[in-house]
Design a protein around this motif. Structure first.
Motif, short mmCIF file in Angstrom:
data_model
loop_
_atom_site.label_atom_id
_atom_site.label_comp_id
_atom_site.label_asym_id
_atom_site.label_seq_id
_atom_site.Cartn_x
_atom_site.Cartn_y
_atom_site.Cartn_z
N LYS A 99 0.83 -1.20 0.00
CA LYS A 99 0.00 0.00 0.00
C LYS A 99 0.87 1.26 0.00
O LYS A 99 0.64 2.19 -0.76
CB LYS A 99 -0.92 -0.03 1.21
CG LYS A 99 -1.83 1.16 1.34
CD LYS A 99 -2.71 1.00 2.58
CE LYS A 99 -3.43 2.26 2.91
NZ LYS A 99 -4.18 2.16 4.16
N GLN A 100 1.90 1.29 0.87
CA GLN A 100 2.80 2.44 0.94
C GLN A 100 3.59 2.59 -0.35
O GLN A 100 3.82 3.70 -0.82
CB GLN A 100 3.75 2.31 2.14
CG GLN A 100 4.61 3.53 2.37
CD GLN A 100 3.82 4.77 2.75
OE1 GLN A 100 2.85 4.69 3.49
NE2 GLN A 100 4.23 5.91 2.26
N TYR A 101 4.01 1.47 -0.94
CA TYR A 101 4.76 1.51 -2.20
C TYR A 101 3.90 2.15 -3.29
O TYR A 101 4.37 3.01 -4.03
CB TYR A 101 5.19 0.10 -2.61
CG TYR A 101 5.80 0.07 -3.98
CD1 TYR A 101 7.09 0.53 -4.20
CD2 TYR A 101 5.08 -0.40 -5.07
CE1 TYR A 101 7.66 0.52 -5.46
CE2 TYR A 101 5.63 -0.42 -6.34
CZ TYR A 101 6.93 0.04 -6.53
OH TYR A 101 7.47 0.03 -7.78
N LEU A 102 2.64 1.75 -3.39
CA LEU A 102 1.75 2.31 -4.41
C LEU A 102 1.54 3.80 -4.20
O LEU A 102 1.59 4.59 -5.14
CB LEU A 102 0.40 1.58 -4.40
CG LEU A 102 -0.64 2.09 -5.39
CD1 LEU A 102 -0.12 1.98 -6.83
CD2 LEU A 102 -1.93 1.32 -5.25
N LEU A 103 1.36 4.23 -2.94
CA LEU A 103 1.18 5.65 -2.65
C LEU A 103 2.44 6.42 -3.04
O LEU A 103 2.35 7.46 -3.71
CB LEU A 103 0.87 5.85 -1.16
CG LEU A 103 0.72 7.30 -0.71
CD1 LEU A 103 -0.44 7.98 -1.43
CD2 LEU A 103 0.54 7.38 0.79
N ASP A 104 3.61 5.95 -2.63
CA ASP A 104 4.86 6.64 -2.96
C ASP A 104 5.07 6.73 -4.46
O ASP A 104 5.47 7.77 -4.98
CB ASP A 104 6.05 5.93 -2.32
CG ASP A 104 6.12 6.11 -0.81
OD1 ASP A 104 5.37 6.96 -0.28
OD2 ASP A 104 6.93 5.41 -0.18
N THR A 145 2.80 6.66 -6.84
CA THR A 145 1.80 7.57 -7.41
C THR A 145 2.15 9.02 -7.11
O THR A 145 2.14 9.87 -8.01
CB THR A 145 0.40 7.24 -6.87
OG1 THR A 145 0.09 5.88 -7.19
CG2 THR A 145 -0.64 8.15 -7.49
N LEU A 146 2.49 9.33 -5.86
CA LEU A 146 2.83 10.71 -5.50
C LEU A 146 4.08 11.18 -6.24
O LEU A 146 4.17 12.35 -6.62
CB LEU A 146 3.01 10.85 -3.99
CG LEU A 146 1.73 10.73 -3.15
CD1 LEU A 146 2.06 10.79 -1.67
CD2 LEU A 146 0.73 11.80 -3.54
N GLU A 185 6.87 9.69 4.10
CA GLU A 185 5.92 8.67 4.56
C GLU A 185 4.86 9.22 5.50
O GLU A 185 3.87 8.55 5.76
CB GLU A 185 6.65 7.49 5.21
CG GLU A 185 7.43 7.84 6.45
CD GLU A 185 8.83 8.40 6.17
OE1 GLU A 185 9.45 8.87 7.13
OE2 GLU A 185 9.28 8.41 5.01
N ILE A 202 -0.55 12.42 5.91
CA ILE A 202 -1.12 11.41 5.03
C ILE A 202 -2.22 10.63 5.73
O ILE A 202 -3.23 10.29 5.12
CB ILE A 202 -0.01 10.49 4.48
CG1 ILE A 202 0.83 11.28 3.47
CG2 ILE A 202 -0.59 9.23 3.85
CD1 ILE A 202 2.03 10.57 2.91
N ASP A 203 -2.08 10.39 7.03
CA ASP A 203 -3.11 9.66 7.79
C ASP A 203 -4.44 10.41 7.84
O ASP A 203 -5.48 9.80 8.09
CB ASP A 203 -2.63 9.38 9.21
CG ASP A 203 -1.52 8.34 9.26
OD1 ASP A 203 -1.31 7.64 8.25
OD2 ASP A 203 -0.87 8.24 10.31
N TRP A 262 -9.10 11.38 0.49
CA TRP A 262 -8.86 11.06 -0.92
C TRP A 262 -7.96 12.12 -1.51
O TRP A 262 -7.83 13.22 -0.97
CB TRP A 262 -10.15 10.92 -1.72
CG TRP A 262 -11.11 12.08 -1.59
CD1 TRP A 262 -12.19 12.14 -0.76
CD2 TRP A 262 -11.08 13.33 -2.28
NE1 TRP A 262 -12.83 13.38 -0.89
CE2 TRP A 262 -12.17 14.11 -1.83
CE3 TRP A 262 -10.24 13.88 -3.25
CZ2 TRP A 262 -12.44 15.39 -2.31
CZ3 TRP A 262 -10.52 15.17 -3.71
CH2 TRP A 262 -11.60 15.90 -3.26
#
Length: 71
Positions: free
Chosen positions: A4-9, A11-12, A39, A62-63, A67
């Motif tokens: 999940k964190q990998y996908l967010l990083d 994408t951002l 992070e 981020i927490d 959306w």
């Protein structure tokens, strides 16, 4: 790093320097350009809220994001 964190990083990183819209704690919506992130937080510049108020910068945990979308 979780998937999940990998996908967010990933994408951002792709969206860095581009204008996004985001909702914070389901109460406030903003648009701005992604300046940087880690992070824990996202730093936006040239920020405008839903009422049209402008700011030079905004840091969002981020927490606290509900959306985020690329404009």
């Amino acid at each position: 790093m979780s998937e999940k964190q990998y996908l967010l990083d990933k994408t951002l990183e792709t969206w860095k320097g581009k204008r996004v819209a985001l909702a914070v704690s389901s109460e406030h919506s903003f648009t701005g350009i992604i300046e940087d992130f880690d992070e824990e937080v996202i730093l936006l510049r040239d920020v405008v809220d839903i009422a049209g108020n402008k700011a030079k910068a905004l840091i969002v945990k981020i927490d606290d994001l509900n959306w985020i979308m690329l404009l």
